[in-house]
Design an enzyme around this catalytic site. Structure first.
Site, PDB file in Angstrom:
ATOM      1  N   GLY A  91      -7.902   2.964  11.160  1.00  0.00           N
ATOM      2  CA  GLY A  91      -8.518   1.749  10.644  1.00  0.00           C
ATOM      3  C   GLY A  91      -8.548   1.623   9.134  1.00  0.00           C
ATOM      4  O   GLY A  91      -9.268   0.782   8.599  1.00  0.00           O
ATOM      5  N   THR A  92      -7.762   2.419   8.432  1.00  0.00           N
ATOM      6  CA  THR A  92      -7.770   2.313   6.963  1.00  0.00           C
ATOM      7  C   THR A  92      -7.277   0.940   6.504  1.00  0.00           C
ATOM      8  O   THR A  92      -7.856   0.337   5.605  1.00  0.00           O
ATOM      9  CB  THR A  92      -6.889   3.391   6.295  1.00  0.00           C
ATOM     10  OG1 THR A  92      -5.670   3.486   7.020  1.00  0.00           O
ATOM     11  CG2 THR A  92      -7.560   4.746   6.298  1.00  0.00           C
ATOM     12  N   GLY A  93      -6.196   0.457   7.147  1.00  0.00           N
ATOM     13  CA  GLY A  93      -5.641  -0.843   6.751  1.00  0.00           C
ATOM     14  C   GLY A  93      -6.618  -1.982   7.013  1.00  0.00           C
ATOM     15  O   GLY A  93      -6.826  -2.858   6.174  1.00  0.00           O
ATOM     16  N   CYS A  94      -7.234  -1.949   8.205  1.00  0.00           N
ATOM     17  CA  CYS A  94      -8.210  -2.992   8.565  1.00  0.00           C
ATOM     18  C   CYS A  94      -9.382  -2.963   7.596  1.00  0.00           C
ATOM     19  O   CYS A  94      -9.867  -4.006   7.142  1.00  0.00           O
ATOM     20  CB  CYS A  94      -8.760  -2.753   9.966  1.00  0.00           C
ATOM     21  SG  CYS A  94      -7.512  -2.582  11.237  1.00  0.00           S
TER      22      CYS A  94
ATOM     23  N   LYS B 286       0.822  -1.200   0.000  1.00  0.00           N
ATOM     24  CA  LYS B 286       0.000   0.000   0.000  1.00  0.00           C
ATOM     25  C   LYS B 286       0.861   1.256   0.000  1.00  0.00           C
ATOM     26  O   LYS B 286       1.827   1.356   0.751  1.00  0.00           O
ATOM     27  CB  LYS B 286      -0.935  -0.020   1.209  1.00  0.00           C
ATOM     28  CG  LYS B 286      -1.913  -1.195   1.169  1.00  0.00           C
ATOM     29  CD  LYS B 286      -2.731  -1.288   2.430  1.00  0.00           C
ATOM     30  CE  LYS B 286      -1.897  -1.698   3.614  1.00  0.00           C
ATOM     31  NZ  LYS B 286      -2.693  -1.914   4.844  1.00  0.00           N
TER      32      LYS B 286
ATOM     33  N   THR C  88      -8.167   8.661   9.669  1.00  0.00           N
ATOM     34  CA  THR C  88      -7.450   7.576   9.004  1.00  0.00           C
ATOM     35  C   THR C  88      -7.313   6.365   9.916  1.00  0.00           C
ATOM     36  O   THR C  88      -6.579   5.435   9.604  1.00  0.00           O
ATOM     37  CB  THR C  88      -6.038   8.045   8.603  1.00  0.00           C
ATOM     38  OG1 THR C  88      -5.405   8.593   9.765  1.00  0.00           O
ATOM     39  CG2 THR C  88      -6.098   9.094   7.514  1.00  0.00           C
TER      40      THR C  88
END
Ligand code: PXL
Length: 258
Positions: free
Chosen positions: A207-210, A173, A205
């Site tokens: 929790g963007t990855g989750c 990412k 931002t």
């Protein structure tokens, strides 16, 4: 009804971790199940407390789900330490879970550690070979490879090097790289593919990855091919960032209904 499983940590603030994953599964019409690995006392300002659950209890939760509600796809998030990583890898193998998305979570938004440094080796050796996809951000990729990633060229090399660690695909990412656009690189044995999205200027931002890895997992559970799942999940993440609700005094959550 399609079923997805998240093996991840609890974020009491509801923006990341298991709470985010279950909201995203619901948003995509997939029945969500969970195995908790750790519990955080957390809000948009940071992590106040962290408690790791016993590896045997993590294994037991996966077993309970797998034996009765066999998931069509699964993901991992924060895993805490090497013993939990090993318990998860053993359960994934034993119960034949897959496709498996491994989000190699290392720190929470504010920098609080969610994976012991010595667990990175276990992640690479035990879990990556079982993964259909790993979804590191730049910082996680740097920790996994022990080398800096400053340019798109270095990101391309890193994505290929991560693929060599054993997963079937790598989504590196680019949200943490400089530039107008957020460029994510998908590495598969067929080659590299770039996914571009607008960079959304927002403080929300958390929790963007989750959210992205949960959306990919839901779409895989629905039977989408990997490239399609990644593209759809990215479009959803952009919408979730653009319409994030004004909650909390720190890094607020995304709009998981987007
Ligand atoms: O987004 C990474 C992440 C994963 N899991 C838990 C978290 C966070 C970030 O804050 O709290 C439990």
């Amino acid at each position: 009804m399609r079923v997805a499983l998240t093996i991840a940590g609890s974020d009491s603030g509801g923006g990341a971790g298991v709470q985010a994953d279950l909201k995203v599964f619901t948003r995509f019409g997939v029945y969500g199940t969970s195995a908790l690995t750790l519990i955080t006392a957390q809000n948009t300002l940071g992590v106040q407390e962290l408690y790791l659950l016993p590896p045997a209890l993590v294994y037991a939760q996966i077993r309970s789900v797998a034996e009765d509600l066999p998931p069509h796809a699964a993901k991992t998030g924060a895993l805490g330490d090497a013993a939990i990583v090993e318990a998860v890898a053993e359960a994934v193998g034993r119960f034949g879970l897959g496709p498996l998305v491994v989000d190699p979570v290392m720190v929470a938004k504010g920098g609080d550690p969610l994976l012991a440094p010595e667990a990175v080796a276990a992640l690479k050796e035990k879990l990556f070979p079982l993964a259909s996809l790993i979804t590191p951000n730049r910082l996680e990729a740097e920790a996994l490879l022990g080398a800096p990633i400053r340019t798109l060229e270095e990101a391309e090399e890193a994505a290929k090097a991560l693929l060599a660690l054993g997963p079937k695909a790598v989504l590196l990412k680019g949200g943490h790289l400089e530039g107008e656009e957020a460029v994510d690189l998908l590495a598969t044995p067929e080659g590299l593919q770039a996914f571009r999205a607008q960079r959304v200027p927002t403080r929300n931002t958390h929790g963007t990855g989750c959210t992205l890895s949960a959306a990919i997992t839901a779409l895989l559970a629905l039977g989408r091919p990997l490239e399609v799942a990644v593209a759809e999940a990215k479009a959803y993440l952009t919408r979730a960032l653009l319409s994030a609700p004004p909650l909390g005094r720190g890094h607020g959550p995304l709009n998981h209904w987007a």
